[in-house]
Motif scaffolding. Structure first.
Motif, PDB file in Angstrom:
ATOM      1  N   LEU A  87       1.066  -1.276   0.040  1.00 28.44           N
ATOM      2  CA  LEU A  87      -0.214  -0.644  -0.582  1.00 28.44           C
ATOM      3  C   LEU A  87       0.877   0.686  -0.347  1.00 28.44           C
ATOM      4  CD1 LEU A  87      -3.409  -1.183   2.415  1.00 28.44           C
ATOM      5  CD2 LEU A  87      -2.508  -0.426   0.178  1.00 28.44           C
ATOM      6  N   LEU A  88       2.268   1.440   0.626  1.00 30.00           N
ATOM      7  CA  LEU A  88       3.034   2.558   1.157  1.00 30.00           C
ATOM      8  C   LEU A  88       3.940   3.230  -0.475  1.00 30.00           C
ATOM      9  CD1 LEU A  88       3.967   2.325   4.340  1.00 30.00           C
ATOM     10  CD2 LEU A  88       1.693   3.489   3.051  1.00 30.00           C
ATOM     11  N   GLY A  89       4.157   1.231  -1.442  1.00 34.02           N
ATOM     12  CA  GLY A  89       4.603   1.641  -2.340  1.00 34.02           C
ATOM     13  C   GLY A  89       6.728   1.079  -2.359  1.00 34.02           C
ATOM     14  N   ARG A  90       6.353  -0.198  -0.638  1.00 41.33           N
ATOM     15  CA  ARG A  90       7.578   0.818  -0.111  1.00 41.33           C
ATOM     16  C   ARG A  90       8.467  -1.267  -0.514  1.00 41.33           C
ATOM     17  NH1 ARG A  90       8.001   3.333   4.126  1.00 41.33           N
ATOM     18  NH2 ARG A  90      10.651   2.663   4.138  1.00 41.33           N
ATOM     19  N   GLN A  91       8.429  -1.545  -1.429  1.00 38.02           N
ATOM     20  CA  GLN A  91       8.596  -3.196  -1.884  1.00 38.02           C
ATOM     21  C   GLN A  91       9.363  -3.225  -3.266  1.00 38.02           C
ATOM     22  OE1 GLN A  91       8.772  -6.519   0.548  1.00 38.02           O
ATOM     23  NE2 GLN A  91      10.148  -6.606  -1.085  1.00 38.02           N
ATOM     24  N   ALA A  92      10.685  -3.723  -3.195  1.00 40.77           N
ATOM     25  CA  ALA A  92      11.369  -3.527  -4.595  1.00 40.77           C
ATOM     26  C   ALA A  92      11.069  -4.518  -5.147  1.00 40.77           C
ATOM     27  CB  ALA A  92      12.932  -3.062  -4.001  1.00 40.77           C
TER      28      ALA A  92
END
Length: 387
Positions: free
Chosen positions: A366-371
């Motif tokens: 949801l936060l766009g924090r996964q590479a």
């Protein structure tokens, strides 16, 4: 409201863990369901995406060359995603037997490697796999046999994890047995809800360029097949062996990554359309509800605790006790490797760890924090490994 929250969570979990798998297990036991139709073997492109796989790459390429399939109809392509180990050197030893190697120096992630390598392939069927998956020699023919049925667009096989040496092997083994039973029933009733990225085939005409940001690229490819009006079959006799991640820490990272990808799937609308009601029901039951499990489990526990403290019916006290006991077993298995290696400890640990990782992954998604790029897992096992 509290009672409603308790019963909605309880019924949702009961349906997802017992009722839906039970329906599909029954369907899976029914005779028939094979979709084999005699047809000429198609030309197949085996595409392997690799990042720093020097520990398994030689064995992988040797295994690929041992596939029981006409050599003139099988090409092997290896794409390296910016590997900085001995991948290129090992691959060069197989050039004289026809292996095609593409060394992409800039690391961008698996979807980009697959897109570029598939663009260089010539097969009418794509055979996609991971570098640490070793095929049974007859697996490809058994997968391809389904394509004689024009309604089948992709086929997934039984990738068996060598998890007996992993420090969470009992729990992981139980999970995959359940998953395969569900896939068998889904395949006979409608369509499998997602291929196993470790080994699957797809008609080239149904493969579209994968988004470079995809974390679960094989699931996106699967949903595109279904949305185009085709089915995905599961072939239990087409099997392969995959080296499992040996530690819980590495499995945690994998589960977080996969769960972050589920957010992309929901945001992107990668699910069966309403015109495919059976497949849409399967998606909601197998995938969407499963992704909601961390929330349902948390609500069930909190509701049970509050209802118990308020002096409600003894049923809620019993439910609270059962949940507390289960999570206590998971905590003990986290502390004690010996207990984690038992069936009870392994199941409690893997279930709890997986759902916490799922919650973390969805938040990261949801936060766009996964590479998009992935961290290579250690392929070695050690009896001294405890994390």
């Amino acid at each position: 409201m509290l009672l409603a929250a308790f019963w909605i969570s309880a019924i949702g979990l009961l349906y997802g863990f017992i009722i839906y798998p039970g329906i599909l297990f029954f369907v899976g036991q029914l005779k028939g369901g094979k979709t084999f139709v005699e047809a000429e073997l198609p030309r197949v492109s085996l595409v392997i995406a690799a990042y720093n796989e020097e520990s398994v790459l030689k064995k992988k390429l040797e295994n690929a060359l041992e596939i029981d399939y006409p050599s003139e109809k099988l090409e092997i392509l290896l794409g390296s995603d910016g590997s900085n180990d001995l991948t290129a050197e090992i691959a060069s030893r197989f050039f004289d037997v026809g292996v095609k190697f593409y060394d992409y120096r800039i690391r961008r992630g698996k979807p980009s490697v697959l897109n570029e390598t598939i663009a260089k392939s010539s097969g009418e069927v794509l055979f996609l796999c991971d570098a640490n998956v070793m095929f049974d020699p007859h697996a490809l023919k058994r997968l391809v046999a389904h394509l004689g049925n024009p309604a089948i667009g992709a086929v997934t096989g039984d990738v068996r994890l060598e998890s007996h040496e992993a420090n969470f092997g009992e729990g992981e083994s139980a999970y995959y047995k359940l998953e395969r039973a569900i896939q068998l029933g889904e395949s006979k009733l409608g369509s499998v809800m997602g291929v196993d990225g470790g080994m699957y085939i797809i008609r080239r005409s149904l493969f579209d360029t994968l988004p470079s940001w995809a974390l679960n690229e094989e699931f996106i490819a699967s949903m595109r097949v279904i949305r185009k009006g085709f089915r995905i079959a599961y072939e239990p006799d087409a099997f392969a062996i995959e080296t499992a991640t040996p530690t819980a820490t590495q499995e945690w990272r994998r589960r977080v990554r996969v769960s972050a990808g589920s957010v992309q799937i929901l945001r992107g609308g990668f699910w069966p359309p309403a015109t495919r009601p059976i497949e849409l029901w399967q998606f909601l039951s197998h995938k969407a509800l499963r992704w909601a499990n961390p929330l349902l489990l948390a609500v069930l526990f909190v509701a049970s605790a509050v209802l118990t403290l308020s002096g409600a019916h003894p049923l809620y006290k019993m439910m609270l006790f059962m949940q507390a006991a289960f999570y206590s077993l998971a905590t003990l298995a986290t502390i004690s490797l010996a207990f984690r290696n038992t069936k009870i400890g392994g199941i409690a640990f893997y279930f709890t760890m997986s759902h916490i990782a799922m919650a973390v992954g969805m938040v990261k998604g949801l936060l766009g924090r996964q590479a998009t790029t992935w961290k290579q897992a250690d392929r070695t096992f050690s009896s001294h490994t405890s994390v």
